[in-house]
Design an enzyme around this catalytic site. Structure first.
Site, PDB file in Angstrom:
ATOM      1  CE  LYS A 112       1.914   2.035  -3.297  1.00 13.15           C
ATOM      2  NZ  LYS A 112       1.939   2.518  -1.969  1.00 13.15           N
ATOM      3  CE  LYS A 195      -5.433   2.594  -6.608  1.00 12.93           C
ATOM      4  NZ  LYS A 195      -4.787   2.412  -5.532  1.00 12.93           N
ATOM      5  CE  LYS A 198      -1.718   9.369  -3.134  1.00 10.34           C
ATOM      6  NZ  LYS A 198      -2.096  10.296  -2.137  1.00 10.34           N
TER       7      LYS A 198
END
Ligand code: TYM
Length: 331
Positions: A112, A195, A198
């Site tokens: 991230k 994966k 969102k």
């Protein structure tokens, strides 16, 4: 009864099919046999910048989706993380028990923060997994139903529970991940090596439960497959088809072997068409129920307030014991 705890972030306008199959569906299934605590993790959401009005709306949309999926406030505690101040309080204690190097090894932070550019990630994003540890340990959870991507955070929870117990005497239950292998990692429909997420770069491979059912049906019909013709489960050489079979089996409550049998001699187009219909049938009523829960905001907020009270009773008890063990003078 054994206890379960889990959480989901309010960082999107809709849950994904990955959230649903990897986590939420299992939460619903577990509420009868376990003492269940489920929350919308707004404290975690602000580890990246959030627009205030959007965060408030998405928190309610998340809660409404959880109710629409079948969580029953009579059978579980459904609450918002920030309503229970003990999460942040135990988070501090846990951060003092975590090594800097240990926190630096968390792969989700590395992924991230890399996306945000060097130095731009917040300290909160770095300590995110430690807050998650506090979430879990506060409730003395035996099991934590999550998808595969949360496994490392669960290991940290176990390590810190054992460390605290070793240092101060047995205080915490050491939690176990509850990861259902068949649905633990639902893949992106356009990029079946990644994966479904969102935060995906392109929405083309992402099924959002609250999207227009026609849009989702189209995405399934356009899913990436392979140049063979055979409908067979083989994640190495046929990741796209295998992902579709996993989704189909889970939503249709059938085995993959059974589906392989049914589609002998049929084409990818048949499989996709049938799966698109199943997804539409499943999530059209889900979307309607979510909208109904959102329409009565007073009632929704009352459900969350009540869940927050139930949660706080448990959390406050754990935190008081922790403070006592650490050596804080009682108030
Ligand atoms: P979050 O909000 O990213 O995701 C919610 C749940 O959905 C699962 N999931 C998936 N499962 C299968 N396939 C996928 N493609 C997929 N994408 C998401 C996630 O594994 C997760 O279970 N850190 C957590 C929230 C959290 C939490 C907690 C969880 C905060 N405190 C305490 C458990 C216990 C998160 O970001 O989930």
């Amino acid at each position: 009864r054994p206890r379960v705890l889990s959480g989901i972030q309010p960082t999107a306008d809709s849950f994904t099919l990955g959230n649903y199959l990897g986590a939420v569906r299992n939460w619903v299934a577990m509420q009868d046999d376990y003492d269940a605590f489920y929350m919308v993790v707004d404290l975690h959401a602000i580890t990246v910048e959030q627009d205030p009005a959007t965060l408030r709306r998405r928190t309610r949309v998340a809660a409404a989706q959880l109710l629409a999926a079948g969580l029953d406030p009579q059978r579980c505690a459904l609450f918002v993380q920030s309503h229970v101040p003990e999460h942040a309080q135990l988070g501090w204690v846990m951060s003092c028990l975590t090594g800097f190097g240990e926190a630096s090894r968390m792969t989700q932070f590395k992924d991230k923060s890399a996306k945000q550019g060097s130095g731009a990630a917040s300290v909160g994003l770095f300590t995110y997994p430690i807050l998650q540890v506090a979430d879990i340990l506060l409730y003395q959870a035996n099991y934590v139903p999550v998808g595969e991507d949360q496994r490392q955070h669960l290991e940290l929870s176990r390590d810190l529970a054992q460390r605290f117990n070793g240092r101060y005497g047995k205080t915490f239950t050491v939690p176990e991940p509850y990861i259902v292998k068949d649905t633990a990692k639902i893949m992106d429909l356009q990029d079946p090596g990644a994966k479904m997420s969102k935060s995906a770069e392109s929405p083309a491979g992402l099924i959002e439960l609250l999207a227009d059912p026609k849009v989702n049906a189209k995405k399934i019909r356009s899913a990436v497959t392979d140049t063979e013709r055979e409908i067979r489960f083989d994640e190495v050489s046929k990741p796209g088809v295998s992902n579709l079979l996993r989704i189909y089996a889970a939503l249709g409550e059938r085995s993959i072997a059974d589906l392989e049998q049914e589609y002998v001699g049929k084409g990818y187009g048949d499989l996709k068409k049938d799966l698109a219909e199943l997804v539409t049938e499943t999530f059209t009523p889900f979307k309607e129920r979510t909208e109904q829960f959102l329409a009565d905001e007073g009632k929704l907020d009352a459900i969350l307030a009540e869940g927050g009270e139930k949660a706080r009773a448990v959390a406050a008890k754990t935190l008081a014991e922790v403070y006592e063990r650490i050596g804080f003078v009682p108030r």
